[in-house]
Design an enzyme around this catalytic site. Structure first.
Site, PDB file in Angstrom:
ATOM      1  N   ALA A 224       1.287  -1.288  -0.211  1.00  0.00           N
ATOM      2  CA  ALA A 224      -0.164  -0.220   0.225  1.00  0.00           C
ATOM      3  C   ALA A 224       1.058   0.315   0.152  1.00  0.00           C
ATOM      4  O   ALA A 224       1.126   1.427  -1.186  1.00  0.00           O
ATOM      5  CB  ALA A 224      -1.287   0.072   1.194  1.00  0.00           C
ATOM      6  N   ARG A 225       1.424   1.560   1.422  1.00  0.00           N
ATOM      7  CA  ARG A 225       2.047   2.693   1.340  1.00  0.00           C
ATOM      8  C   ARG A 225       3.203   2.755   2.956  1.00  0.00           C
ATOM      9  O   ARG A 225       2.025   2.183   3.359  1.00  0.00           O
ATOM     10  CB  ARG A 225       1.117   4.783   1.502  1.00  0.00           C
ATOM     11  CG  ARG A 225       0.682   4.959   0.144  1.00  0.00           C
ATOM     12  CD  ARG A 225       1.938   5.203  -1.109  1.00  0.00           C
ATOM     13  NE  ARG A 225       1.142   5.516  -2.080  1.00  0.00           N
ATOM     14  CZ  ARG A 225       1.451   5.164  -3.617  1.00  0.00           C
ATOM     15  NH1 ARG A 225       1.527   4.165  -3.731  1.00  0.00           N
ATOM     16  NH2 ARG A 225       0.819   5.606  -4.624  1.00  0.00           N
ATOM     17  N   GLU A 254      11.618   6.911  -0.152  1.00  0.00           N
ATOM     18  CA  GLU A 254      11.289   6.203  -0.659  1.00  0.00           C
ATOM     19  C   GLU A 254      13.080   6.861  -1.994  1.00  0.00           C
ATOM     20  O   GLU A 254      12.450   8.616  -1.916  1.00  0.00           O
ATOM     21  CB  GLU A 254      10.283   5.984  -1.171  1.00  0.00           C
ATOM     22  CG  GLU A 254      10.025   4.856  -0.830  1.00  0.00           C
ATOM     23  CD  GLU A 254       8.165   4.312  -1.709  1.00  0.00           C
ATOM     24  OE1 GLU A 254       8.261   4.475  -2.617  1.00  0.00           O
ATOM     25  OE2 GLU A 254       7.797   3.939  -1.739  1.00  0.00           O
ATOM     26  N   HIS A 273       9.282  -0.742  -4.736  1.00  0.00           N
ATOM     27  CA  HIS A 273       8.691   0.032  -4.982  1.00  0.00           C
ATOM     28  C   HIS A 273       8.104  -0.942  -6.260  1.00  0.00           C
ATOM     29  O   HIS A 273       8.084   0.723  -7.216  1.00  0.00           O
ATOM     30  CB  HIS A 273       8.349   1.542  -4.494  1.00  0.00           C
ATOM     31  CG  HIS A 273       7.067   1.850  -4.398  1.00  0.00           C
ATOM     32  ND1 HIS A 273       6.850   2.546  -3.208  1.00  0.00           N
ATOM     33  CD2 HIS A 273       5.997   1.445  -5.774  1.00  0.00           C
ATOM     34  CE1 HIS A 273       5.459   3.019  -3.983  1.00  0.00           C
ATOM     35  NE2 HIS A 273       4.487   2.312  -4.926  1.00  0.00           N
ATOM     36  N   ALA A 276       3.908  -3.147  -9.009  1.00  0.00           N
ATOM     37  CA  ALA A 276       3.809  -2.823 -10.026  1.00  0.00           C
ATOM     38  C   ALA A 276       4.006  -2.483 -11.952  1.00  0.00           C
ATOM     39  O   ALA A 276       3.179  -3.044 -12.525  1.00  0.00           O
ATOM     40  CB  ALA A 276       2.554  -1.827  -9.739  1.00  0.00           C
TER      41      ALA A 276
HETATM   42  P1  NDP Z   1      -8.749   0.703  -4.568  1.00  0.00           P
HETATM   43  O1  NDP Z   1      -9.312   2.155  -4.928  1.00  0.00           O
HETATM   44  O2  NDP Z   1      -9.906   0.078  -5.765  1.00  0.00           O
HETATM   45  O3  NDP Z   1      -8.800  -0.188  -3.430  1.00  0.00           O
HETATM   46  C1  NDP Z   1      -8.806   0.542  -2.490  1.00  0.00           C
HETATM   47  C2  NDP Z   1      -9.612  -0.461  -1.278  1.00  0.00           C
HETATM   48  O4  NDP Z   1      -9.348   0.112  -0.193  1.00  0.00           O
HETATM   49  C3  NDP Z   1     -11.282  -0.043  -1.078  1.00  0.00           C
HETATM   50  O5  NDP Z   1     -11.540  -2.019  -1.189  1.00  0.00           O
HETATM   51  C4  NDP Z   1     -11.187   0.635  -0.296  1.00  0.00           C
HETATM   52  O6  NDP Z   1     -12.718   0.035   0.286  1.00  0.00           O
HETATM   53  C5  NDP Z   1     -10.447  -0.282   1.155  1.00  0.00           C
HETATM   54  N1  NDP Z   1     -10.247   1.081   1.945  1.00  0.00           N
HETATM   55  C6  NDP Z   1     -10.090   2.254   2.009  1.00  0.00           C
HETATM   56  N2  NDP Z   1     -10.114   2.760   3.281  1.00  0.00           N
HETATM   57  C7  NDP Z   1      -9.642   1.764   4.307  1.00  0.00           C
HETATM   58  C8  NDP Z   1      -9.734   1.549   5.383  1.00  0.00           C
HETATM   59  N3  NDP Z   1      -9.318   2.564   6.559  1.00  0.00           N
HETATM   60  N4  NDP Z   1      -9.967   0.139   5.549  1.00  0.00           N
HETATM   61  C9  NDP Z   1      -9.313  -0.860   4.567  1.00  0.00           C
HETATM   62  N5  NDP Z   1      -9.474  -0.941   3.901  1.00  0.00           N
HETATM   63  C10 NDP Z   1      -9.804   0.525   3.256  1.00  0.00           C
HETATM   64  O7  NDP Z   1      -7.103   1.069  -4.642  1.00  0.00           O
HETATM   65  P2  NDP Z   1      -6.213  -0.597  -5.440  1.00  0.00           P
HETATM   66  O8  NDP Z   1      -6.726  -1.476  -5.401  1.00  0.00           O
HETATM   67  O9  NDP Z   1      -6.194   0.527  -6.651  1.00  0.00           O
HETATM   68  O10 NDP Z   1      -4.937   0.784  -4.721  1.00  0.00           O
HETATM   69  C11 NDP Z   1      -5.203   0.759  -3.791  1.00  0.00           C
HETATM   70  C12 NDP Z   1      -3.622   0.961  -3.210  1.00  0.00           C
HETATM   71  O11 NDP Z   1      -2.286   0.602  -3.064  1.00  0.00           O
HETATM   72  C13 NDP Z   1      -3.381   3.164  -3.842  1.00  0.00           C
HETATM   73  O12 NDP Z   1      -3.938   3.726  -2.788  1.00  0.00           O
HETATM   74  C14 NDP Z   1      -1.745   2.808  -3.595  1.00  0.00           C
HETATM   75  O13 NDP Z   1      -1.160   2.934  -2.121  1.00  0.00           O
HETATM   76  C15 NDP Z   1      -1.148   1.541  -3.159  1.00  0.00           C
HETATM   77  N6  NDP Z   1      -1.154   1.091  -4.579  1.00  0.00           N
HETATM   78  C16 NDP Z   1       0.290   0.330  -4.963  1.00  0.00           C
HETATM   79  C17 NDP Z   1       1.622   0.167  -5.547  1.00  0.00           C
HETATM   80  C18 NDP Z   1       2.502  -0.588  -5.683  1.00  0.00           C
HETATM   81  O14 NDP Z   1       3.104  -0.853  -6.403  1.00  0.00           O
HETATM   82  N7  NDP Z   1       2.955  -0.634  -4.409  1.00  0.00           N
HETATM   83  C19 NDP Z   1       0.183  -0.443  -7.356  1.00  0.00           C
HETATM   84  C20 NDP Z   1      -0.969   0.751  -6.957  1.00  0.00           C
HETATM   85  C21 NDP Z   1      -1.391   0.641  -5.959  1.00  0.00           C
HETATM   86  P3  NDP Z   1     -13.918   0.673  -0.403  1.00  0.00           P
HETATM   87  O15 NDP Z   1     -14.313  -1.363  -0.739  1.00  0.00           O
HETATM   88  O16 NDP Z   1     -15.141   0.178   0.997  1.00  0.00           O
HETATM   89  O17 NDP Z   1     -14.415   1.538  -0.968  1.00  0.00           O
HETATM   90  C1  7N6 Z   2       4.005   2.608 -10.719  1.00  0.00           C
HETATM   91  C2  7N6 Z   2       2.675   2.348  -9.644  1.00  0.00           C
HETATM   92  C3  7N6 Z   2       0.827   3.330  -7.566  1.00  0.00           C
HETATM   93  O1  7N6 Z   2       0.167   3.704  -6.137  1.00  0.00           O
HETATM   94  O2  7N6 Z   2       2.554   2.973  -5.932  1.00  0.00           O
HETATM   95  C4  7N6 Z   2       2.132   2.672  -7.005  1.00  0.00           C
HETATM   96  O3  7N6 Z   2      -0.247   3.514  -8.734  1.00  0.00           O
HETATM   97  C5  7N6 Z   2       2.767   3.497  -8.318  1.00  0.00           C
HETATM   98  C6  7N6 Z   2       4.579   1.779 -11.551  1.00  0.00           C
END
Ligand code: NDP
Ligand code: 7N6
Length: 307
Positions: A224-225, A254, A273, A276
């Protein structure tokens, strides 16, 4: 909204080659790569990895990440500049990486890869290897990424539970909890996988108390973050073996500083990181931007609009 230029900010190079993104978006609307010295106007769509103040002068800014925690959403709303994110494109990449972490921990692959350089034939103690089948995983966040993790974990025979804001049921997840039930949700899980956004609610959500609730043979995965997890609490949990290990793709700073203790912590898997990363990231982003260009031309609302 009348877009007459697509400006691709040089920061996209953090995720894919700038030239590939320019080529993927070439079409009816002129496309150009821009740096920090560029200025913008109401005919511009900016495609970017990182935020810059100057983007507020554009009509629309597209962030090439799902997470938009670095963007000042209130400033976009005040300026009347549309902001869209890239959720929806990471349903295979990040979940496949998560399966890799889970498999490495269960089958001890990270340990043997570490030893390979020393031609070391040492086998791990009998009781350390286990199978994913039958183990419980708690997926925190059940959006694009969380659902992808849940689908794959279910296919591997795991017992999948999850947490999301709404608490709504979803496929392949036996029980869905709400955030106020997080302690219960993680308590019996062998793996806790963080797939939620960084928000005011999730910052510091995984603290010493939550790590203490986890099983001592449990593993934390953070795609996530970084700030969703309290750094000192995690390091302490690993050092005192309150949990068995952690795989971290997202970090507090980072790049993760060279001297950071996680780099050579034997129970941690650190990736820079890249969960993805894929050789078609530019195409996935271009498809999202093109879809929204078509929508603006038809006077429809933007997909993935967050401000
Ligand atoms: P989505 O918006 O599709 O999904 C987010 C999910 O998080 C939803 O199911 C939402 O609930 C849930 N959520 C929000 N707040 C909370 C909380 N307090 N407790 C538990 N669950 C919660 O996002 P993505 O799946 O596309 O991406 C998620 C995150 O992953 C991004 O915001 C980013 O920070 C990170 N990420 C990291 C990447 C990497 O390279 N490592 C790549 C892409 C993303 P609900 O369904 O009820 O709305
Ligand atoms: C870069 C993805 C996101 O939030 O942290 C990721 O989408 C970065 C490939």
């Amino acid at each position: 909204m009348d877009i007459d230029r697509i400006a691709i900010h040089e920061s996209v190079a953090k995720a894919c080659p700038l030239e590939a993104m320019v080529a993927a978006l070439r079409g009816d609307v002129p496309v150009e790569a821009v740096g920090d010295d560029a200025s913008f106007d109401a005919g511009d769509c900016v495609v970017t990895f990182s935020p810059r103040d100057a983007f507020l002068d554009a009509a629309w800014v597209h962030g090439i990440r799902a997470g938009y925690d670095e963007f000042d959403v209130a400033a976009y709303e005040a300026a009347g500049t549309a902001l869209t994110n890239s959720t929806g494109i990471h349903g295979d990449t990040v979940p496949e990486t998560v399966v890799g972490y889970l498999t490495a921990f269960a089958r001890r692959l990270h340990v043997y890869r570490d030893r390979q350089g020393d031609s070391d034939w040492t086998q791990e103690p009998y009781d350390t290897a286990f199978t994913l089948t039958g183990e419980r995983v708690c997926v925190v966040g059940l959006g694009t990424i969380g659902q992808g993790v849940a689908d794959r974990a279910d296919a591997l025979g795991m017992d999948v539970v999850g947490v999301r804001r709404s608490g709504d049921p979803t496929e392949c997840v036996r029980r869905v909890f709400t955030p106020d039930e997080l302690n219960t949700a993680v308590a019996d899980a062998r793996f806790v996988v963080l797939c939620c956004p960084l928000t005011e609610e999730t910052e510091g959500m995984v603290d010493a108390a939550l790590l203490g609730t986890m099983r001592d043979d449990g593993y934390l995965v953070n795609v996530a973050r970084g700030p969703v997890v309290v750094e000192d609490a995690l390091l302490n949990a690993l050092d005192t073996e309150t949990i068995a290990g952690a795989a971290l793709d997202a970090h507090w700073a980072e790049p993760l500083p060279e001297e950071h203790p996680l780099w050579d912590h034997e129970s941690a898997i650190v990736t820079p990181h890249v969960a993805a990363f894929t050789n078609r990231y530019h195409e996935d982003i271009a498809a999202l931007v093109r879809e929204n260009l078509d929508r603006t031309a038809r006077g429809e609302s933007l997909r993935n609009r967050v401000a």
